[in-house]
Design a protein around this motif. Structure first.
Motif, short mmCIF file in Angstrom:
data_model
loop_
_atom_site.label_atom_id
_atom_site.label_comp_id
_atom_site.label_asym_id
_atom_site.label_seq_id
_atom_site.Cartn_x
_atom_site.Cartn_y
_atom_site.Cartn_z
N VAL A 188 0.82 -1.21 0.00
CA VAL A 188 0.00 0.00 0.00
C VAL A 188 0.86 1.27 0.00
O VAL A 188 0.53 2.26 -0.66
CB VAL A 188 -1.01 -0.03 1.18
CG1 VAL A 188 -0.29 0.09 2.52
CG2 VAL A 188 -2.03 1.06 1.06
N GLU A 189 2.00 1.21 0.72
CA GLU A 189 2.85 2.41 0.73
C GLU A 189 3.41 2.69 -0.67
O GLU A 189 3.50 3.85 -1.09
CB GLU A 189 4.04 2.22 1.71
CG GLU A 189 3.64 2.21 3.17
CD GLU A 189 3.24 0.83 3.65
OE1 GLU A 189 3.23 -0.12 2.83
OE2 GLU A 189 2.94 0.69 4.85
N LEU A 202 15.02 5.25 1.37
CA LEU A 202 13.64 5.08 1.86
C LEU A 202 13.55 3.82 2.73
O LEU A 202 12.72 3.74 3.65
CB LEU A 202 12.70 4.93 0.66
CG LEU A 202 11.26 5.39 0.82
CD1 LEU A 202 11.16 6.82 1.31
CD2 LEU A 202 10.53 5.24 -0.51
N ASP A 260 1.06 6.97 -6.66
CA ASP A 260 -0.07 7.87 -6.90
C ASP A 260 0.28 9.32 -6.57
O ASP A 260 -0.38 10.23 -7.05
CB ASP A 260 -1.27 7.45 -6.04
CG ASP A 260 -1.90 6.14 -6.52
OD1 ASP A 260 -2.70 5.56 -5.78
OD2 ASP A 260 -1.59 5.73 -7.67
N ALA A 261 1.29 9.53 -5.74
CA ALA A 261 1.62 10.90 -5.31
C ALA A 261 2.36 11.68 -6.38
O ALA A 261 2.42 12.90 -6.32
CB ALA A 261 2.47 10.85 -4.04
N THR A 262 2.94 10.95 -7.33
CA THR A 262 3.74 11.67 -8.32
C THR A 262 2.99 11.78 -9.64
O THR A 262 1.99 11.09 -9.85
CB THR A 262 5.09 10.96 -8.54
OG1 THR A 262 4.84 9.57 -8.76
CG2 THR A 262 5.97 11.09 -7.32
N LEU A 312 16.95 4.36 -7.04
CA LEU A 312 17.95 5.40 -7.25
C LEU A 312 18.96 5.29 -6.11
O LEU A 312 18.58 5.40 -4.94
CB LEU A 312 17.28 6.77 -7.24
CG LEU A 312 18.21 7.95 -7.59
CD1 LEU A 312 18.54 7.95 -9.08
CD2 LEU A 312 17.55 9.28 -7.20
N PRO A 338 14.02 6.15 -3.98
CA PRO A 338 15.37 6.43 -3.49
C PRO A 338 15.75 5.38 -2.46
O PRO A 338 14.94 4.99 -1.62
CB PRO A 338 15.23 7.81 -2.83
CG PRO A 338 13.79 7.96 -2.51
CD PRO A 338 13.01 7.08 -3.43
N TYR A 388 11.13 5.40 -9.87
CA TYR A 388 12.15 4.82 -9.00
C TYR A 388 11.93 5.24 -7.55
O TYR A 388 11.31 6.27 -7.28
CB TYR A 388 13.56 5.22 -9.44
CG TYR A 388 13.76 6.71 -9.68
CD1 TYR A 388 13.75 7.23 -10.98
CD2 TYR A 388 13.98 7.59 -8.62
CE1 TYR A 388 13.93 8.58 -11.20
CE2 TYR A 388 14.16 8.94 -8.83
CZ TYR A 388 14.14 9.44 -10.13
OH TYR A 388 14.31 10.79 -10.36
N TRP A 446 17.82 15.05 -13.62
CA TRP A 446 17.37 13.68 -13.32
C TRP A 446 16.98 12.92 -14.58
O TRP A 446 16.43 11.82 -14.48
CB TRP A 446 16.25 13.67 -12.26
CG TRP A 446 16.77 14.25 -11.00
CD1 TRP A 446 16.55 15.50 -10.52
CD2 TRP A 446 17.71 13.64 -10.11
NE1 TRP A 446 17.27 15.71 -9.38
CE2 TRP A 446 18.00 14.60 -9.10
CE3 TRP A 446 18.35 12.39 -10.05
CZ2 TRP A 446 18.87 14.34 -8.05
CZ3 TRP A 446 19.22 12.13 -9.00
CH2 TRP A 446 19.48 13.10 -8.02
N ARG A 470 2.02 1.88 -3.52
CA ARG A 470 0.95 2.43 -4.36
C ARG A 470 0.76 3.92 -4.07
O ARG A 470 0.62 4.74 -4.98
CB ARG A 470 -0.36 1.68 -4.12
CG ARG A 470 -1.54 2.32 -4.86
CD ARG A 470 -2.87 1.66 -4.60
NE ARG A 470 -3.25 1.64 -3.20
CZ ARG A 470 -3.66 2.69 -2.51
NH1 ARG A 470 -3.72 3.89 -3.07
NH2 ARG A 470 -4.01 2.56 -1.25
N ARG A 471 0.77 4.28 -2.79
CA ARG A 471 0.55 5.69 -2.45
C ARG A 471 1.66 6.56 -3.02
O ARG A 471 1.41 7.68 -3.49
CB ARG A 471 0.51 5.87 -0.94
CG ARG A 471 -0.76 5.34 -0.31
CD ARG A 471 -0.62 5.40 1.19
NE ARG A 471 -1.84 4.96 1.86
CZ ARG A 471 -1.87 4.61 3.15
NH1 ARG A 471 -0.75 4.67 3.87
NH2 ARG A 471 -2.99 4.25 3.69
N ILE A 472 2.89 6.05 -2.99
CA ILE A 472 4.00 6.83 -3.54
C ILE A 472 3.82 7.00 -5.04
O ILE A 472 3.98 8.09 -5.59
CB ILE A 472 5.35 6.14 -3.22
CG1 ILE A 472 5.67 6.28 -1.73
CG2 ILE A 472 6.48 6.73 -4.04
CD1 ILE A 472 6.84 5.44 -1.26
#
Lengths: 444, 370
Positions: B52-53, B81, B59-61, B326, B78, B76, B299, B55-57
């Motif tokens: 789930v984490e 994390l 979806d956040a970008t 990354l 980092p 990618y 980047w 997926r949220r990441i």
């Protein structure tokens, strides 16, 4: 005696490079007398140092130095003087507190100067324990201080101005605390906690600056309505608040609260603002380290992972924006260097009432009128936010800081009221109360 | 964990099987790129449905074209994390092994979780690479460390994990150092005599090879001319002593006759990303992994020959979303499919780490942390 490296109990002066053991240093401090508040030489020194800083080499590249020089100018010092001395009257004399230990922070290069100068103007004997962190800004400021202080007319101030660097040695911290009448503890919770372990004399008191967090409050309509010039000015002002000291000062905004009208999207305002800030960053030539860009990515992703509907945008290495759907999970921590949390609210007072706490220090506002800001402050009623300023003045140091009136804290009021009471004008015997013999007391 | 089916299409498991079966470094870059991008996109979908984490990441970008047309278009994470988040695509009951990075004092270590399948893939991946360089069949192995390092199997340091991982490829393992980190010369001589005339495998951490093995050169010759040395662990400490790669290798050659030397770059955060140095002095990704270089300002992927931040991709991570990462290392891809050693794919070198961002805390009560 100068040693190549400092032994644990050493105290080093960045002004003249001398090193001495703490016992010898303390003996000198204890032997120094205080002066009267706002003595002429101290006031004149501030004006001279102001000129020195404003003309310093590198001042152009460091607006923080210019700001410090500006704060020291005669008109500014004069205002502080009037304000403090207004408390003196026939029955009240202002005197210094005595010996002040200033423990100054590593994040704001010029804070040691502000703290010391206030102690100097108050008439105290000051030991200013500076951060070990040496930067271009601190070097320039020390240069200017050295030049000005060694000028003959200010010789009397040298003994009240012990700017020192000491190794992180508990013995030194304890020794300095044991003779301090006031400890001014900058540097957040860690420094305050660390020094509180060292006893002060019973009369001693701490002025503490724990971890603080600051924000900006921007009105969506005002940002949309601003013409290009006004927006550019806003972005420049925000740049000053946010990027000086790499967003590391307690007053640097970490969170942007967008005030929106019901049903109005904040997106156009946010985009416009981001773009204008990006332009300001490029104009000012601020470049972030690669490591800083990655640190922002990591922190942004951590927040994204923790909640639904977080949005992360990084226009450049210099600015990353994390939009939070709610403030409940926001912990006020940042890696700095241009990471901005954003929250859009249609109920500013309600949301801030839930969120604001004692850690919140400064709110830099744009697009809110004085009435709205005062209403908010009244509503918050001390939960947090000690200062509301316009965007651009968040880092402007004032002698009233974090709820402390620092000049007050560094001085005492001596009551001198030796008017004889009515009835003992002759000083002989005690009055006998006789019925019918009372006369009204004359008031002066 | 959702009960969501894996996206239809070529199964990344099948792709990995095929790539693990073949001899490594034999897939040309274009073909490899095509194979990898499809499988990595499938892995992204796979992990998105299970973590789930993650997926949220995602979806956040900003939205991106799906499927990606090149590996560089994939999102990618980092690498650090993994110091802060426990990212798992399997339920905790399926976690078989937890790997942690060494984490120097004061630094939080990274943690990744492996299930049985991912752990097995990791073993096979390492096996396919080591056997490529050292040959099949276990050979006598000299470990430049002391036996106590691997004693506590429950708390595996990175050093211990490296030793244990490599040990599967050797036999009659001999720890060269005693408890005081001195070379056990009599023991070493006996071991060498026992295996005179045989090919040998030597493994150790770069700094330890320099500090302990080389300092122990004495009157009796230690002949390692039939040995292959695999060393890992970075050059930072040696750089502080001004010892470069040529000096290191030269001393090993002069002291022990050791000429087959392979540096080894890998990271705990990405299973399968094991990069061995070829005789021409370049790191080569195995066929189920790859590396690309990103410009540290834009980047975007850098051109061949330009230094930048290394991104590593691997088809192996199943139990956690570590397939596109990354790193915090800087490096250069010098060429593609053109190494004089004959191995296909990218050839790259590592230039160092990204300097840590100086985070200004306001407190100055302790010595600065490095």
């Amino acid at each position: 005696m100068n040693r190549a490296t400092d032994a644990p109990g050493d105290v080093r002066s960045p002004l003249d490079g001398s090193v001495e053991e703490v016992e010898g240093f303390l003996a000198r401090v204890l032997a120094t007398d205080t002066a009267v508040p706002f003595a002429d030489d101290a006031v004149a020194f501030c004006a001279a140092l102001s000129r020195s800083l404003l003309e310093a080499r590198g001042a152009r590249d460091h607006p923080e130095i210019v700001a410090a020089g500006y704060w020291l100018r005669a008109a500014s010092i004069d205002r502080m003087r009037s304000r403090l001395l207004a408390q003196e009257d026939d029955a009240t004399i202002l005197v210094p507190r005595g010996r002040v230990l200033h423990v100054t922070p590593s994040n704001v290069d010029t804070m040691f100067l502000h703290s010391w100068i206030l102690g100097l103007l108050a008439g105290d004997v000051n030991v200013v324990r500076m951060s070990g962190r040496v930067t271009a800004v601190t070097e320039r400021v020390i240069e200017a201080i050295r030049e000005t202080l060694t000028n003959g007319e200010f010789a009397g101030l040298v003994d009240r101005s012990h700017l020192v660097r000491t190794p992180h040695d508990d013995r030194v911290s304890a020794a300095l605390s044991a003779v301090a009448d006031v400890r001014v503890l900058w540097g957040g919770d860690e420094t305050v906690g660390h020094f509180r372990a060292f006893p002060m004399p019973p009369r001693g008191r701490d002025v503490t600056f724990p971890d603080r967090h600051s924000l900006a409050i921007l009105d969506v309509d005002a940002v949309v309505a601003a013409d290009d010039d006004a927006l550019e000015r806003l972005a420049e002002a925000f740049f000053n608040d946010a990027y000086w000291f790499d967003q590391g000062a307690c007053s640097s905004p970490r969170l942007i609260v967008w005030r929106a009208r019901r049903g109005v999207s904040a997106e156009p305002a946010r985009k416009r603002f981001r773009s204008a800030v990006g332009a300001a960053i490029r104009r000012r030539g601020y470049v972030a380290e690669t490591g800083s860009a990655i640190a922002k990515l990591v922190l942004g992703y951590r927040h994204a992972a923790a909640d639904e509907n977080v949005r992360y945008v990084a226009d450049s290495n210099e600015a990353a924006w994390v939009q939070l759907p709610r403030l409940g999970g926001y912990d006020r921590e940042t890696c700095g260097g241009g990471l901005f949390f954003e929250y859009v609210t249609e109920d500013m007072e309600g949301d801030l009432l839930d969120f604001v706490g004692p850690r919140d220090q400064t709110a830099a506002v744009f697009g809110l009128d004085g009435t709205a800001v005062r209403a908010l402050a009244r509503h918050l009623n001390g939960r947090g936010i000690d200062r509301f300023v316009p965007v651009g003045r968040a880092l402007e140091f004032s002698a009233v800081w974090d709820g402390y009136d620092l000049l007050q804290e560094l001085t005492k009021r001596v009551v001198v009221d030796v008017r004889p009471s009515a009835g003992i004008a002759s000083g002989r015997g005690r009055p006998r109360a006789r019925d019918g013999d009372r006369r009204p007391r004359r008031r002066r | 964990m959702d009960g969501v089916a894996v996206a239809p299409g070529p199964s990344f498991s099948d792709v990995v099987e095929q790539l693990l079966e073949r001899d490594q470094y034999a897939v040309a870059a274009d073909e490899k790129g095509r194979i990898l991008v499809g499988a990595l996109e499938d892995l992204t979908t796979y992990h998105r449905a299970r973590c789930v984490e993650y997926r949220r990441i995602l979806d956040a970008t900003a939205p991106r074209p799906i499927p990606a047309s090149t590996v560089a278009d994939l999102p990618y994470l980092p690498v650090s994390l993994f110091k802060w988040l426990d990212l798992a695509s399997v339920p905790s009951g399926s976690v078989f092994k937890v790997m942690t990075s060494s984490g120097t004092t004061g630094q939080t270590p990274s943690r990744v979780v492996l299930d049985v399948e991912t752990a097995r893939l990791q073993s096979r991946a390492l096996g396919s690479i080591v056997t490529h360089y050292v040959g099949r069949g276990r050979i006598p192995m000299l470990i430049v460390d002391e036996a106590g390092t691997v004693r506590d199997r429950r708390r595996l340091s990175a050093r211990a994990a490296g030793i244990l991982g490599m040990s599967t490829f050797g036999r009659d393992h001999f720890f060269a150092l005693d408890g005081e980190m001195r070379v056990d010369r009599p023991g070493l001589s006996r071991w060498l005599e026992r295996h005179a005339g045989e090919d040998l495998l030597v493994f150790g951490f770069t700094f330890m090879i320099w500090q302990y093995l080389l300092q122990a050169v004495g009157p009796d010759a230690i002949d390692l001319s039939r040995a292959t040395l695999i060393h890992s662990g970075g050059w930072k400490k040696l750089a502080e002593l001004s010892i470069d790669r040529e000096t290191f290798r030269g001393r090993l050659r002069d002291a022990f006759g050791l000429t087959r030397i392979h540096d080894f770059y890998g990271m705990v955060e990405q299973v399968g990303s094991v990069f061995f140095e070829c005789p021409a002095g370049y790191f080569h990704p195995p066929d189920f992994a790859d590396v690309l270089v990103r410009d540290p300002t834009t980047w975007r992927p850098s051109d061949v020959g330009r230094a930048g931040v290394l991104e590593v991709v691997s088809l192996l991570p199943r139990s956690y979303p570590g397939h596109v990462l990354l790193t915090e290392d800087l490096g250069v891809v010098h060429g593609v499919d053109d190494c004089t050693c004959g191995r296909l794919g990218s050839r790259f070198t590592i230039s160092g780490r990204i300097p840590r961002a100086e985070i200004r805390g306001c407190s100055d009560t302790h010595e600065p942390r490095h």
